[in-house]
Design a protein around this motif. Structure first.
Motif, PDB file in Angstrom:
ATOM      1  N   PHE A 283       0.866  -1.176   0.000  1.00 32.82           N
ATOM      2  CA  PHE A 283       0.000   0.000   0.000  1.00 32.82           C
ATOM      3  C   PHE A 283       0.908   1.232   0.000  1.00 32.82           C
ATOM      4  O   PHE A 283       1.677   1.436   0.943  1.00 32.82           O
ATOM      5  CB  PHE A 283      -0.881   0.022   1.252  1.00 32.82           C
ATOM      6  CG  PHE A 283      -1.838  -1.134   1.366  1.00 32.82           C
ATOM      7  CD1 PHE A 283      -3.127  -1.026   0.890  1.00 32.82           C
ATOM      8  CD2 PHE A 283      -1.447  -2.319   1.967  1.00 32.82           C
ATOM      9  CE1 PHE A 283      -4.024  -2.076   1.016  1.00 32.82           C
ATOM     10  CE2 PHE A 283      -2.331  -3.379   2.097  1.00 32.82           C
ATOM     11  CZ  PHE A 283      -3.619  -3.256   1.620  1.00 32.82           C
ATOM     12  N   PHE A 284       0.806   2.050  -1.024  1.00 35.28           N
ATOM     13  CA  PHE A 284       1.651   3.244  -1.159  1.00 35.28           C
ATOM     14  C   PHE A 284       0.922   4.427  -0.513  1.00 35.28           C
ATOM     15  O   PHE A 284       0.145   5.123  -1.154  1.00 35.28           O
ATOM     16  CB  PHE A 284       1.960   3.491  -2.637  1.00 35.28           C
ATOM     17  CG  PHE A 284       2.822   2.414  -3.222  1.00 35.28           C
ATOM     18  CD1 PHE A 284       4.201   2.583  -3.287  1.00 35.28           C
ATOM     19  CD2 PHE A 284       2.281   1.223  -3.678  1.00 35.28           C
ATOM     20  CE1 PHE A 284       5.013   1.586  -3.812  1.00 35.28           C
ATOM     21  CE2 PHE A 284       3.079   0.212  -4.201  1.00 35.28           C
ATOM     22  CZ  PHE A 284       4.444   0.397  -4.263  1.00 35.28           C
ATOM     23  N   VAL A 285       1.203   4.643   0.771  1.00 35.39           N
ATOM     24  CA  VAL A 285       0.400   5.557   1.583  1.00 35.39           C
ATOM     25  C   VAL A 285       0.981   6.958   1.741  1.00 35.39           C
ATOM     26  O   VAL A 285       0.300   7.853   2.244  1.00 35.39           O
ATOM     27  CB  VAL A 285       0.151   4.952   2.988  1.00 35.39           C
ATOM     28  CG1 VAL A 285      -0.622   3.646   2.887  1.00 35.39           C
ATOM     29  CG2 VAL A 285       1.449   4.754   3.747  1.00 35.39           C
ATOM     30  N   GLU A 286       2.205   7.185   1.317  1.00 36.16           N
ATOM     31  CA  GLU A 286       2.866   8.464   1.607  1.00 36.16           C
ATOM     32  C   GLU A 286       2.092   9.667   1.060  1.00 36.16           C
ATOM     33  O   GLU A 286       1.879  10.648   1.792  1.00 36.16           O
ATOM     34  CB  GLU A 286       4.290   8.477   1.061  1.00 36.16           C
ATOM     35  CG  GLU A 286       5.025   9.765   1.423  1.00 36.16           C
ATOM     36  CD  GLU A 286       6.473   9.761   0.976  1.00 36.16           C
ATOM     37  OE1 GLU A 286       7.252  10.509   1.569  1.00 36.16           O
ATOM     38  OE2 GLU A 286       6.816   9.021   0.033  1.00 36.16           O
TER      39      GLU A 286
ATOM     40  N   LEU B 110       5.291   3.332   2.782  1.00 40.04           N
ATOM     41  CA  LEU B 110       4.818   2.098   2.181  1.00 40.04           C
ATOM     42  C   LEU B 110       4.470   1.133   3.300  1.00 40.04           C
ATOM     43  O   LEU B 110       5.265   0.953   4.227  1.00 40.04           O
ATOM     44  CB  LEU B 110       5.919   1.492   1.297  1.00 40.04           C
ATOM     45  CG  LEU B 110       5.675   0.108   0.732  1.00 40.04           C
ATOM     46  CD1 LEU B 110       4.649   0.170  -0.385  1.00 40.04           C
ATOM     47  CD2 LEU B 110       6.969  -0.485   0.218  1.00 40.04           C
ATOM     48  N   ILE B 111       3.300   0.534   3.208  1.00 42.45           N
ATOM     49  CA  ILE B 111       2.914  -0.491   4.172  1.00 42.45           C
ATOM     50  C   ILE B 111       2.810  -1.798   3.410  1.00 42.45           C
ATOM     51  O   ILE B 111       2.091  -1.892   2.412  1.00 42.45           O
ATOM     52  CB  ILE B 111       1.580  -0.133   4.863  1.00 42.45           C
ATOM     53  CG1 ILE B 111       1.767   1.129   5.702  1.00 42.45           C
ATOM     54  CG2 ILE B 111       1.093  -1.306   5.717  1.00 42.45           C
ATOM     55  CD1 ILE B 111       0.492   1.688   6.269  1.00 42.45           C
ATOM     56  N   SER B 112       3.523  -2.788   3.890  1.00 46.12           N
ATOM     57  CA  SER B 112       3.580  -4.096   3.245  1.00 46.12           C
ATOM     58  C   SER B 112       2.951  -5.131   4.168  1.00 46.12           C
ATOM     59  O   SER B 112       3.326  -5.216   5.341  1.00 46.12           O
ATOM     60  CB  SER B 112       5.040  -4.456   2.956  1.00 46.12           C
ATOM     61  OG  SER B 112       5.138  -5.764   2.493  1.00 46.12           O
ATOM     62  N   ILE B 113       2.022  -5.909   3.625  1.00 50.48           N
ATOM     63  CA  ILE B 113       1.370  -6.964   4.404  1.00 50.48           C
ATOM     64  C   ILE B 113       1.592  -8.282   3.681  1.00 50.48           C
ATOM     65  O   ILE B 113       1.194  -8.440   2.526  1.00 50.48           O
ATOM     66  CB  ILE B 113      -0.137  -6.674   4.572  1.00 50.48           C
ATOM     67  CG1 ILE B 113      -0.333  -5.350   5.312  1.00 50.48           C
ATOM     68  CG2 ILE B 113      -0.815  -7.835   5.301  1.00 50.48           C
ATOM     69  CD1 ILE B 113      -1.755  -4.881   5.358  1.00 50.48           C
TER      70      ILE B 113
END
Length: 112
Positions: free
Chosen positions: A63-66, A81-84
């Motif tokens: 998820f590119f949250v910046e 970046l949040i990686s799951i």
């Protein structure tokens, strides 16, 4: 909707997050399998992968949250970046992996 789906909700505002880029990768990080952008409901218009195309194994959603977090004026983004990473089981026809996001934290769960 069968396969692998996701959605993104902002827990600070209580609203869906639209316009957020999401990528699905093989767990080894070598193959990008899908790229989507969230709609006005915080969901993607189609699954990240259809049930017929998914194989058992580990996957990673990025998820590119910046850019979204830059909309909070008082703080610099804490996350970019949040990686799951998770296991997909083809015997279970639908997997839903949502992201609940705020400027300084996030959570996820295996949804239905």
């Amino acid at each position: 909707m069968a396969g692998l789906t996701t959605h993104v909700l902002d827990t600070a505002t209580g609203l869906p997050v639209s316009g957020l880029k999401i990528e699905l990768w093989s767990a080894d990080g070598q193959n990008r399998l899908a790229e989507r952008v969230t709609n006005s409901d915080g969901r993607t218009d189609k699954p990240l992968v259809a049930a017929d195309d998914a194989e058992d194994g580990f996957y990673e959603i990025r998820f590119f949250v910046e850019d979204y977090l830059k909309s909070f004026p008082k703080e610099s983004p804490f996350f970019d970046l949040i990686s799951i990473r998770f296991r997909y089981s083809a015997g279970r026809p639908h997997h839903h992996v949502p992201l609940l996001l705020s400027p300084f934290g996030y959570s996820t769960y295996r949804g239905s």
